[in-house]
Design a protein around this motif. Structure first.
Motif, PDB file in Angstrom:
ATOM      1  N   GLN A   1      61.832  43.975 -12.335  1.00 33.67           N
ATOM      2  CA  GLN A   1      62.828  43.097 -12.722  1.00 33.67           C
ATOM      3  C   GLN A   1      62.364  42.542 -14.140  1.00 33.67           C
ATOM      4  O   GLN A   1      63.164  42.409 -14.983  1.00 33.67           O
ATOM      5  CB  GLN A   1      63.301  42.038 -11.910  1.00 33.67           C
ATOM      6  CG  GLN A   1      64.020  42.892 -10.686  1.00 33.67           C
ATOM      7  CD  GLN A   1      64.233  41.739  -9.483  1.00 33.67           C
ATOM      8  OE1 GLN A   1      63.539  40.651  -9.411  1.00 33.67           O
ATOM      9  NE2 GLN A   1      65.159  41.983  -8.686  1.00 33.67           N
ATOM     10  N   LEU A   2      61.237  41.985 -14.124  1.00 38.10           N
ATOM     11  CA  LEU A   2      60.638  41.463 -15.473  1.00 38.10           C
ATOM     12  C   LEU A   2      60.557  42.390 -16.496  1.00 38.10           C
ATOM     13  O   LEU A   2      61.071  42.168 -17.523  1.00 38.10           O
ATOM     14  CB  LEU A   2      59.055  41.064 -15.299  1.00 38.10           C
ATOM     15  CG  LEU A   2      58.532  40.368 -16.478  1.00 38.10           C
ATOM     16  CD1 LEU A   2      59.376  39.254 -16.986  1.00 38.10           C
ATOM     17  CD2 LEU A   2      57.117  39.974 -16.094  1.00 38.10           C
ATOM     18  N   THR A   3      60.056  43.637 -16.164  1.00 40.84           N
ATOM     19  CA  THR A   3      60.063  44.618 -17.029  1.00 40.84           C
ATOM     20  C   THR A   3      61.305  45.201 -17.611  1.00 40.84           C
ATOM     21  O   THR A   3      61.563  45.354 -18.870  1.00 40.84           O
ATOM     22  CB  THR A   3      59.330  45.905 -16.527  1.00 40.84           C
ATOM     23  OG1 THR A   3      58.108  45.516 -16.099  1.00 40.84           O
ATOM     24  CG2 THR A   3      59.133  47.283 -17.573  1.00 40.84           C
ATOM     25  N   HIS A   4      62.384  45.385 -16.547  1.00 42.17           N
ATOM     26  CA  HIS A   4      63.603  45.518 -17.221  1.00 42.17           C
ATOM     27  C   HIS A   4      64.311  44.556 -18.094  1.00 42.17           C
ATOM     28  O   HIS A   4      65.031  44.942 -18.997  1.00 42.17           O
ATOM     29  CB  HIS A   4      64.701  45.696 -15.918  1.00 42.17           C
ATOM     30  CG  HIS A   4      65.551  46.633 -15.868  1.00 42.17           C
ATOM     31  ND1 HIS A   4      65.881  47.305 -14.791  1.00 42.17           N
ATOM     32  CD2 HIS A   4      66.479  47.151 -16.771  1.00 42.17           C
ATOM     33  CE1 HIS A   4      66.995  48.434 -15.134  1.00 42.17           C
ATOM     34  NE2 HIS A   4      67.239  47.975 -16.428  1.00 42.17           N
TER      35      HIS A   4
ATOM     36  N   LEU B   1      65.038  54.775 -14.138  1.00 36.89           N
ATOM     37  CA  LEU B   1      63.562  54.611 -13.527  1.00 36.89           C
ATOM     38  C   LEU B   1      63.370  53.408 -12.887  1.00 36.89           C
ATOM     39  O   LEU B   1      62.988  53.400 -11.789  1.00 36.89           O
ATOM     40  CB  LEU B   1      62.600  54.988 -14.658  1.00 36.89           C
ATOM     41  CG  LEU B   1      61.279  55.170 -14.013  1.00 36.89           C
ATOM     42  CD1 LEU B   1      60.763  56.344 -13.467  1.00 36.89           C
ATOM     43  CD2 LEU B   1      60.304  54.839 -15.436  1.00 36.89           C
ATOM     44  N   LEU B   2      63.653  52.337 -13.672  1.00 34.43           N
ATOM     45  CA  LEU B   2      63.303  50.967 -13.073  1.00 34.43           C
ATOM     46  C   LEU B   2      64.433  50.804 -11.863  1.00 34.43           C
ATOM     47  O   LEU B   2      63.938  50.089 -10.937  1.00 34.43           O
ATOM     48  CB  LEU B   2      63.340  50.100 -14.204  1.00 34.43           C
ATOM     49  CG  LEU B   2      62.367  50.325 -15.286  1.00 34.43           C
ATOM     50  CD1 LEU B   2      62.728  49.213 -16.532  1.00 34.43           C
ATOM     51  CD2 LEU B   2      61.036  49.874 -14.654  1.00 34.43           C
ATOM     52  N   TRP B   3      65.634  51.029 -12.162  1.00 39.80           N
ATOM     53  CA  TRP B   3      66.385  50.559 -10.966  1.00 39.80           C
ATOM     54  C   TRP B   3      66.113  51.558  -9.711  1.00 39.80           C
ATOM     55  O   TRP B   3      66.284  50.825  -8.654  1.00 39.80           O
ATOM     56  CB  TRP B   3      68.018  50.823 -11.381  1.00 39.80           C
ATOM     57  CG  TRP B   3      68.401  49.671 -12.416  1.00 39.80           C
ATOM     58  CD1 TRP B   3      68.094  48.088 -11.912  1.00 39.80           C
ATOM     59  CD2 TRP B   3      69.461  49.438 -13.258  1.00 39.80           C
ATOM     60  NE1 TRP B   3      68.957  47.452 -12.626  1.00 39.80           N
ATOM     61  CE2 TRP B   3      69.708  48.069 -13.507  1.00 39.80           C
ATOM     62  CE3 TRP B   3      70.146  50.458 -14.046  1.00 39.80           C
ATOM     63  CZ2 TRP B   3      70.471  47.792 -14.623  1.00 39.80           C
ATOM     64  CZ3 TRP B   3      71.087  50.046 -15.193  1.00 39.80           C
ATOM     65  CH2 TRP B   3      71.008  48.523 -15.297  1.00 39.80           C
ATOM     66  N   GLY B   4      65.743  52.816  -9.918  1.00 37.20           N
ATOM     67  CA  GLY B   4      65.645  53.617  -8.846  1.00 37.20           C
ATOM     68  C   GLY B   4      64.239  52.974  -8.108  1.00 37.20           C
ATOM     69  O   GLY B   4      64.350  52.821  -6.795  1.00 37.20           O
ATOM     70  N   ALA B   5      63.353  52.400  -8.701  1.00 39.07           N
ATOM     71  CA  ALA B   5      62.276  51.866  -8.049  1.00 39.07           C
ATOM     72  C   ALA B   5      62.332  50.722  -7.498  1.00 39.07           C
ATOM     73  O   ALA B   5      62.033  50.270  -6.195  1.00 39.07           O
ATOM     74  CB  ALA B   5      60.863  51.787  -8.947  1.00 39.07           C
ATOM     75  N   GLU B   6      63.402  49.740  -7.976  1.00 42.26           N
ATOM     76  CA  GLU B   6      63.725  48.666  -7.590  1.00 42.26           C
ATOM     77  C   GLU B   6      64.727  48.860  -6.206  1.00 42.26           C
ATOM     78  O   GLU B   6      64.257  47.859  -5.214  1.00 42.26           O
ATOM     79  CB  GLU B   6      64.691  48.053  -8.637  1.00 42.26           C
ATOM     80  CG  GLU B   6      64.109  46.914  -9.777  1.00 42.26           C
ATOM     81  CD  GLU B   6      65.002  46.513 -10.594  1.00 42.26           C
ATOM     82  OE1 GLU B   6      66.017  45.700 -10.021  1.00 42.26           O
ATOM     83  OE2 GLU B   6      64.737  46.139 -11.742  1.00 42.26           O
ATOM     84  N   ALA B   7      65.368  49.676  -6.096  1.00 39.77           N
ATOM     85  CA  ALA B   7      66.028  50.213  -4.954  1.00 39.77           C
ATOM     86  C   ALA B   7      65.181  50.394  -3.803  1.00 39.77           C
ATOM     87  O   ALA B   7      65.418  49.886  -2.670  1.00 39.77           O
ATOM     88  CB  ALA B   7      67.058  51.189  -5.311  1.00 39.77           C
ATOM     89  N   ALA B   8      64.104  51.114  -4.149  1.00 45.11           N
ATOM     90  CA  ALA B   8      63.186  51.420  -2.894  1.00 45.11           C
ATOM     91  C   ALA B   8      62.409  50.101  -2.512  1.00 45.11           C
ATOM     92  O   ALA B   8      62.456  49.952  -1.308  1.00 45.11           O
ATOM     93  CB  ALA B   8      62.049  52.186  -3.706  1.00 45.11           C
ATOM     94  N   SER B   9      62.253  49.154  -3.373  1.00 48.07           N
ATOM     95  CA  SER B   9      61.516  47.938  -2.901  1.00 48.07           C
ATOM     96  C   SER B   9      62.597  47.109  -2.163  1.00 48.07           C
ATOM     97  O   SER B   9      62.285  46.592  -1.114  1.00 48.07           O
ATOM     98  CB  SER B   9      60.916  47.137  -4.110  1.00 48.07           C
ATOM     99  OG  SER B   9      59.731  47.734  -4.548  1.00 48.07           O
ATOM    100  N   LEU B  10      63.810  46.972  -2.553  1.00 46.94           N
ATOM    101  CA  LEU B  10      64.683  46.229  -1.905  1.00 46.94           C
ATOM    102  C   LEU B  10      65.060  46.697  -0.692  1.00 46.94           C
ATOM    103  O   LEU B  10      65.169  45.817   0.355  1.00 46.94           O
ATOM    104  CB  LEU B  10      66.161  46.404  -2.946  1.00 46.94           C
ATOM    105  CG  LEU B  10      66.317  45.433  -4.309  1.00 46.94           C
ATOM    106  CD1 LEU B  10      67.255  45.629  -5.131  1.00 46.94           C
ATOM    107  CD2 LEU B  10      66.283  43.920  -3.676  1.00 46.94           C
TER     108      LEU B  10
END
Length: 382
Positions: A201-204, A218-227
């Motif tokens: 989220q900081l990177t985004h 790329l970043l949102w897909g990875a965020e979704a996995a952690s969420l």
């Protein structure tokens, strides 16, 4: 897969025609396998062949003045061709990583990355500074990635920090984002999903105007996995939708070179991860987890062996969650065969984690036998 790229690298690195299995433009054709038969190495096993390949890449890097033997490379003034050779060698290492995993590769890549890191202090034209720093930072990022894949997490963190520092010095926001993404993947693998989410989220937020559709996806897909791993499934699904929207807007010609690896398979793999986590809480999502897993595997190219294997592990889990143990065992058996040809601690860790999804089917003799095999993998990996 891409002979035009191979020909470009071969010419750039001045590789003798006798060492190539394909013909360069304007040169006579050499039969495939001629070089192998002349050296008597056609029967070499996979690891022997890979070590020979890595030795060859190291020799090319040394010949280009990018890598020393037992002593440090002597400083000199460098130019555009040096940076081009550096990037070409990195692409060769990256292709081996995708196919074979980081375990066999890490030592060579780390040595190369630390050697070229010193090039930042060498003389060069001022206009060359940004691409030089970007190439050196990418080398440290790849060293960190192979260390992560080999299970060497302290080394991975050290390389990621060095790469991030160089990318920040070059004011290269897209490269900083890629390195932070790799850091987040390490945190996810270690199940530190809150830290991974904060990093992403900081990177985004910091990318700002430098953000491109591929970077956002790329970043949102990875965020979704952690969420999803943290149990926030509604937000995870919404975030996947945002990633998909951005993916459809990608124009490869306008994306940074480092984003070349990101394709539909990577996006679909995140869908698979999210729906598997959802299926562990509610079995009604299991069939979708299976569908996304199969779609991801189908979308990966033939050269991306490790991602195909990792998603094979995910598909095996999804099939167990969907109460399809026979299909799960068939997929799992293929995965175990594929893993033996790889050198990736990360893949082995994923195989070991399959045990959490056996619960409803442990009474079946075939599943019990498969679990014993996976447990043996855990003992070997310890």
């Amino acid at each position: 897969m891409h002979l035009d790229r191979l020909a470009h690298w071969a010419k750039l690195l001045a590789i003798p025609a006798a060492c190539l299995w394909f013909a360069l433009p304007g040169q006579p054709h050499r039969p495939v396998g001629a070089a192998a038969s002349s050296t008597g190495r056609q029967d070499a096993g996979p690891d022997q062949s890979r070590r020979a390949l890595l030795a060859g890449i190291a020799a090319v890097a040394a010949g280009a003045g990018l890598l020393g033997g037992d002593e440090l490379v002597q400083p000199r003034r460098i130019g555009t061709s040096d940076v081009a050779r550096l990037n070409a060698v990195l692409e060769l290492y990256r292709s081996v990583d995708r196919e074979s995993g980081g375990g066999l590769l890490y030592g060579e890549v780390a040595r190369f990355a630390e050697s070229v890191y010193r090039m930042l202090d060498w003389g060069h034209p001022s206009g060359l500074t940004p691409p030089l720093i970007a190439a050196v930072a990418t080398a440290r990022q790849l060293a960190g990635w192979t260390a992560l894949d080999a299970g060497r997490h302290d080394d991975a963190q050290r390389h990621f920090v060095a790469g991030e520092r160089a990318a920040l010095a070059a004011d290269n926001a897209p490269l900083v984002a890629l390195i932070r993404y790799a850091q987040a993947k390490q945190l996810q693998h270690l199940r530190h999903n809150r830290d991974a989410l904060a990093t992403l989220q900081l990177t985004h937020a910091q990318l700002g105007s430098h953000s491109t559709p591929a970077a956002k996806a790329l970043l949102w897909g990875a965020e979704a996995a952690s969420l999803a791993a943290l149990g926030d499934h509604q937000t995870a699904v919404k975030t996947l939708g945002e990633a998909s929207d951005q993916f459809e807007r990608i124009d490869k010609e306008r994306e940074p070179d480092g984003m070349g690896f990101y394709d539909r398979g990577e996006l679909l793999a995140q869908y698979g991860r999210v729906y598997r986590d959802m299926a562990r809480r509610d079995r009604k999502h299991a069939s979708e987890a299976v569908r996304w897993g199969r779609d991801a595997i189908a979308a990966f190219g033939a050269a991306n062996v490790r991602s195909t294997v990792l998603n094979g592990v995910g598909l095996c889990s999804a099939l167990f969650l969907a109460d399809e143990p026979e299909q799960a065992l068939a997929v799992g058996g293929r995965v175990l065969e594929q893993v033996q040809a790889m050198s990736s601690r990360r893949v082995i860790d994923r195989v070991v984690n399959l045990r959490r999804d056996f619960v409803r089917h442990r009474e079946l003799p075939e599943v019990a036998e498969f679990e014993r095999t996976v447990t043996a993998w855990a003992v070997m990996a310890a």
